[in-house]
Design an enzyme around this catalytic site. Structure first.
Site, PDB file in Angstrom:
ATOM      1  N   ASP A  77       0.825  -1.124  -0.046  1.00 51.42           N
ATOM      2  CA  ASP A  77       0.055   0.182   0.061  1.00 51.42           C
ATOM      3  C   ASP A  77       1.007   1.339  -0.064  1.00 51.42           C
ATOM      4  O   ASP A  77       2.128   1.317   0.414  1.00 51.42           O
ATOM      5  CB  ASP A  77      -0.685  -0.040   1.207  1.00 51.42           C
ATOM      6  N   ARG A 127      -1.615  -0.256  -8.436  1.00 54.49           N
ATOM      7  CA  ARG A 127      -3.125  -0.273  -8.019  1.00 54.49           C
ATOM      8  C   ARG A 127      -3.078   1.381  -7.903  1.00 54.49           C
ATOM      9  O   ARG A 127      -2.314   2.085  -7.449  1.00 54.49           O
ATOM     10  CB  ARG A 127      -3.404  -0.635  -6.574  1.00 54.49           C
TER      11      ARG A 127
HETATM   12  C1  LIG Z   1      -8.933  -1.190  -2.957  1.00 55.59           C
HETATM   13  C2  LIG Z   1      -8.498   0.297  -2.592  1.00 55.59           C
HETATM   14  C3  LIG Z   1      -7.146   0.281  -1.934  1.00 55.59           C
HETATM   15  C4  LIG Z   1      -6.705   1.463  -1.164  1.00 55.59           C
HETATM   16  N1  LIG Z   1      -5.445   1.868  -1.339  1.00 55.59           N
HETATM   17  C5  LIG Z   1      -4.950   2.928  -1.050  1.00 55.59           C
HETATM   18  C6  LIG Z   1      -3.665   2.909  -0.656  1.00 55.59           C
HETATM   19  O1  LIG Z   1      -2.830   2.180  -0.679  1.00 55.59           O
HETATM   20  N2  LIG Z   1      -3.214   4.370  -0.313  1.00 55.59           N
HETATM   21  C7  LIG Z   1      -4.221   5.525  -0.135  1.00 55.59           C
HETATM   22  O2  LIG Z   1      -3.593   6.570  -0.042  1.00 55.59           O
HETATM   23  N3  LIG Z   1      -5.374   5.152  -0.315  1.00 55.59           N
HETATM   24  C8  LIG Z   1      -5.899   3.923  -0.900  1.00 55.59           C
HETATM   25  N4  LIG Z   1      -6.964   3.806  -0.938  1.00 55.59           N
HETATM   26  C9  LIG Z   1      -8.040   5.016  -0.777  1.00 55.59           C
HETATM   27  C10 LIG Z   1      -8.185   5.816  -1.769  1.00 55.59           C
HETATM   28  O3  LIG Z   1      -7.061   6.467  -2.137  1.00 55.59           O
HETATM   29  C11 LIG Z   1      -9.492   6.747  -1.793  1.00 55.59           C
HETATM   30  O4  LIG Z   1      -9.173   7.688  -0.411  1.00 55.59           O
HETATM   31  C12 LIG Z   1     -10.665   6.282  -1.353  1.00 55.59           C
HETATM   32  O5  LIG Z   1     -10.963   5.165  -2.367  1.00 55.59           O
HETATM   33  C13 LIG Z   1     -11.751   7.290  -1.812  1.00 55.59           C
HETATM   34  O6  LIG Z   1     -11.866   7.636  -3.110  1.00 55.59           O
HETATM   35  P1  LIG Z   1     -12.590   7.264  -4.315  1.00 55.59           P
HETATM   36  O7  LIG Z   1     -11.717   6.906  -5.471  1.00 55.59           O
HETATM   37  O8  LIG Z   1     -13.621   6.189  -3.735  1.00 55.59           O
HETATM   38  O9  LIG Z   1     -13.539   8.605  -4.810  1.00 55.59           O
HETATM   39  P2  LIG Z   1     -14.264   9.610  -4.030  1.00 55.59           P
HETATM   40  O10 LIG Z   1     -14.319  10.925  -4.753  1.00 55.59           O
HETATM   41  O11 LIG Z   1     -13.610  10.074  -2.348  1.00 55.59           O
HETATM   42  O12 LIG Z   1     -15.515   9.038  -3.715  1.00 55.59           O
HETATM   43  C14 LIG Z   1     -16.483   8.600  -4.880  1.00 55.59           C
HETATM   44  C15 LIG Z   1     -17.770   7.995  -4.075  1.00 55.59           C
HETATM   45  O13 LIG Z   1     -17.277   6.827  -3.366  1.00 55.59           O
HETATM   46  C16 LIG Z   1     -18.028   6.559  -2.206  1.00 55.59           C
HETATM   47  N5  LIG Z   1     -17.181   6.704  -1.017  1.00 55.59           N
HETATM   48  C17 LIG Z   1     -15.811   6.857  -1.192  1.00 55.59           C
HETATM   49  N6  LIG Z   1     -15.141   6.731   0.117  1.00 55.59           N
HETATM   50  C18 LIG Z   1     -16.136   6.251   1.161  1.00 55.59           C
HETATM   51  C19 LIG Z   1     -16.232   6.042   2.331  1.00 55.59           C
HETATM   52  N7  LIG Z   1     -15.222   5.920   3.113  1.00 55.59           N
HETATM   53  N8  LIG Z   1     -17.429   5.260   2.688  1.00 55.59           N
HETATM   54  C20 LIG Z   1     -18.615   5.453   1.888  1.00 55.59           C
HETATM   55  N9  LIG Z   1     -18.567   5.742   0.640  1.00 55.59           N
HETATM   56  C21 LIG Z   1     -17.381   6.185   0.291  1.00 55.59           C
HETATM   57  C22 LIG Z   1     -19.107   7.806  -2.208  1.00 55.59           C
HETATM   58  O14 LIG Z   1     -20.114   7.357  -2.865  1.00 55.59           O
HETATM   59  C23 LIG Z   1     -18.581   8.955  -2.993  1.00 55.59           C
HETATM   60  O15 LIG Z   1     -19.321   9.814  -3.397  1.00 55.59           O
HETATM   61  C24 LIG Z   1      -7.715   2.396  -1.598  1.00 55.59           C
HETATM   62  C25 LIG Z   1      -9.019   2.594  -2.190  1.00 55.59           C
HETATM   63  C26 LIG Z   1      -9.255   1.436  -2.519  1.00 55.59           C
HETATM   64  C27 LIG Z   1     -10.635   1.172  -3.081  1.00 55.59           C
END
Ligand SMILES: Cc1cc2nc3c(=O)[nH]c(=O)nc-3n(C[C@H](O)[C@H](O)[C@H](O)COP(=O)(O)OP(=O)(O)OC[C@H]3O[C@@H](n4cnc5c(N)ncnc54)[C@H](O)[C@@H]3O)c2cc1C
Length: 250
Positions: A77, A127
């Site tokens: 990660d 990723r």
């Molecule tokens: C499989 C996976 C691995 C990840 N690994 C890392 C990593 O190694 N390092 C890192 O910095 N980040 C990591 N992340 C987190 C990522 O960076 C984002 O912070 C997170 O995915 C929210 O961004 P989004 O792309 O969903 O878009 P956003 O624009 O934040 O959200 C889009 C929509 O998704 C839904 N949503 C998003 N977050 C949430 C929540 N917490 N609860 C409920 N609904 C939500 C809502 O409907 C929102 O409107 C990971 C995410 C995923 C899915």
């Protein structure tokens, strides 16, 4: 498919880092024994990066060797930007010896395009996510539109690379743009996977699978849940209301 993450980060003793290493060695065995469609995600600060980079690398190497022996995969990660360079360097060094390791790139960082070029030269699986840490404006885009724009640009670098990458997002717009662009470029549905966090947008996860896309769900487990939980709250403050409502109901 899933990716299992043993919760923990920023450990302060080598014994804690070794315990995390042991948990990962065991989980690869259990995955193989139970024949699960699972790989593993870990954090370098959970393996002692703050204590000693060499010690940390030794632990990660042993976990990647275990992954390789089971024909499986360890995803490192990406944490806050003070760790980005060290993470990229460590993953490249291990990837040069053993292919069973990949990492994560965050679209909110200005540096990510250069990091992708660097990692792709090593054939590294990436990723792509937006990024979950509080970063300053001198290293990261602040506006959602800018982060989203960069996410799409980086996705377009990754998908035609011939390496199997993960598109990690719950954002329907990012997903729609990925699907449209991949179809236009004739990139097949099994050349990449979507990734989402356990319990978030399960409706979307199911729909993508029904439409023939590969979907991996990130499942954290273990007792050291607080930092992970706080990042999820920060991403979506509405989750706090949800939590409080259910806390007082029970
Ligand atoms: C499989 C996976 C691995 C990840 N690994 C890392 C990593 O190694 N390092 C890192 O910095 N980040 C990591 N992340 C987190 C990522 O960076 C984002 O912070 C997170 O995915 C929210 O961004 P989004 O792309 O969903 O878009 P956003 O624009 O934040 O959200 C889009 C929509 O998704 C839904 N949503 C998003 N977050 C949430 C929540 N917490 N609860 C409920 N609904 C939500 C809502 O409907 C929102 O409107 C990971 C995410 C995923 C899915």
């Amino acid at each position: 498919m899933v990716s299992l993450d043993y919760l923990g980060e920023n450990v302060s003793t080598t014994a804690d880092a070794q315990r995390a290493r042991d948990a990962y060695l065991e989980v690869f065995e259990r995955i193989a024994k139970e024949k699960l469609h699972a790989n593993v995600s870990c954090k370098l600060t959970q393996m002692g990066l703050d204590l000693s980079p060499e010690f940390c690398e030794g632990l990660v190497l042993s976990v990647v060797e275990r992954a390789e022996s089971y024909d499986n995969f360890l995803r490192v990660d990406m944490e806050g930007s003070i760790y980005t360079q060290r993470t990229v360097d460590l993953v490249k060094r291990i990837r040069a010896r053993i292919p069973a390791v990949g990492t994560v790139i965050q679209a909110y960082l200005y540096r990510s395009e250069a990091d992708i070029r660097d990692l792709l030269a090593y054939g590294c699986r990436i990723r792509l996510c937006k990024g979950a840490y509080k970063e300053l404006a001198d290293v990261a885009f602040e506006k959602k539109a800018e982060v989203d724009g960069n996410y799409v640009r980086l996705m377009q670098m990754l998908l035609p690379s011939g390496v199997y990458h993960g598109i990690a997002t719950h954002d329907p717009l990012m997903i729609a743009k990925t699907i449209r662009w991949a179809a236009a470029q004739q990139i097949s549905k099994d050349a990449f996977e979507f990734q989402m966090l356990y319990g978030i947008r399960t409706d979307l996860q199911r729909r993508l699978v029904q439409d023939g896309y590969r979907v991996r769900v990130y499942i954290p487990y273990g007792s050291d849940w607080f930092p992970y939980f706080m990042r999820r709250l920060a991403e979506r403050p509405a989750n706090l209301g949800f939590l409080l409502k259910n806390y007082f109901r029970s």
